[in-house]
Design an enzyme around this catalytic site. Sequence first.
Site, mmCIF file in Angstrom:
data_model
loop_
_atom_site.group_PDB
_atom_site.id
_atom_site.type_symbol
_atom_site.label_atom_id
_atom_site.label_comp_id
_atom_site.label_asym_id
_atom_site.label_seq_id
_atom_site.Cartn_x
_atom_site.Cartn_y
_atom_site.Cartn_z
ATOM 1 N N ALA A 63 12.499 -19.085 11.957
ATOM 2 C CA ALA A 63 11.194 -18.700 12.487
ATOM 3 C C ALA A 63 11.156 -17.219 12.855
ATOM 4 O O ALA A 63 12.128 -16.659 13.365
ATOM 5 C CB ALA A 63 10.862 -19.547 13.703
ATOM 6 N N HIS A 107 0.834 -1.205 0.000
ATOM 7 C CA HIS A 107 0.000 0.000 0.000
ATOM 8 C C HIS A 107 0.866 1.251 0.000
ATOM 9 O O HIS A 107 2.014 1.229 0.465
ATOM 10 C CB HIS A 107 -0.916 -0.004 1.220
ATOM 11 C CG HIS A 107 -1.802 -1.207 1.295
ATOM 12 N ND1 HIS A 107 -3.008 -1.280 0.639
ATOM 13 C CD2 HIS A 107 -1.636 -2.402 1.916
ATOM 14 C CE1 HIS A 107 -3.557 -2.461 0.865
ATOM 15 N NE2 HIS A 107 -2.744 -3.163 1.637
ATOM 16 N N ARG A 118 24.530 -17.754 7.051
ATOM 17 C CA ARG A 118 25.669 -18.511 6.532
ATOM 18 C C ARG A 118 25.215 -19.390 5.390
ATOM 19 O O ARG A 118 24.015 -19.599 5.171
ATOM 20 C CB ARG A 118 26.316 -19.358 7.622
ATOM 21 C CG ARG A 118 25.456 -20.500 8.157
ATOM 22 C CD ARG A 118 26.256 -21.368 9.103
ATOM 23 N NE ARG A 118 25.472 -22.444 9.696
ATOM 24 C CZ ARG A 118 25.258 -23.627 9.131
ATOM 25 N NH1 ARG A 118 25.727 -23.881 7.908
ATOM 26 N NH2 ARG A 118 24.551 -24.551 9.757
#
Length: 202
Positions: free
Chosen positions: A159, A114, A182
């Site tokens: 995560a 947006h 890495r």
Amino acid sequence: MTEKEKGKAGFFYNPNYDPQLTKEREWVKDRCFEYNNIAPSRREERKAKMKEILGGTKGEFLIESPFECDYGYNTFVGENFYANHGLVILDTARVTIGDNVFFAPNCGIYCAGHPIDKDERNEGIEYALPVTIGDDVWIGGNVAILPGVTVGSNVVIGAGSVVTKDIPSGVIAAGNPCRVIRKITAEDKGRFPSIAAKFGKK
């Protein structure tokens, strides 16, 4: 140009009051509602319903409920695709996902963006950029992939990451914003058993 044509061409467009786009969103959201209310044990029925929703599937796939998307027909998944609970795909542009891609719970792919200007944003104007994910990718829980991003092949996304830029192949990446940590090497093969042993697990 129609609003749909503007969005597909990469221009700002307003999908909120466009009859064609409204009808398409309502259609797929009804299909997602149906899918999310089919019992997990009715696997073939669920698979057939998901094939109605998505633009294309390749071989075997499993998408846990709940699943939500904006249009469905813009999303294409490869062989051996797995999505845990709570995947949301705002596929206002094309989403291409390769083979052997796994999503942990509560992830999002967001093609929609947006304007920063409040007046434009309040009008409902948005833009849509495609998202591409290569082969052999593991996406950790609560990851957000933002408009226009390409994730390479053989990648692990940690995560909680917010993926704002392209991620090259063969790496572990994590963080907000997501950054390469890495490279993945041959030494990573069989690494999990040594980690388990460290914590006294067998």
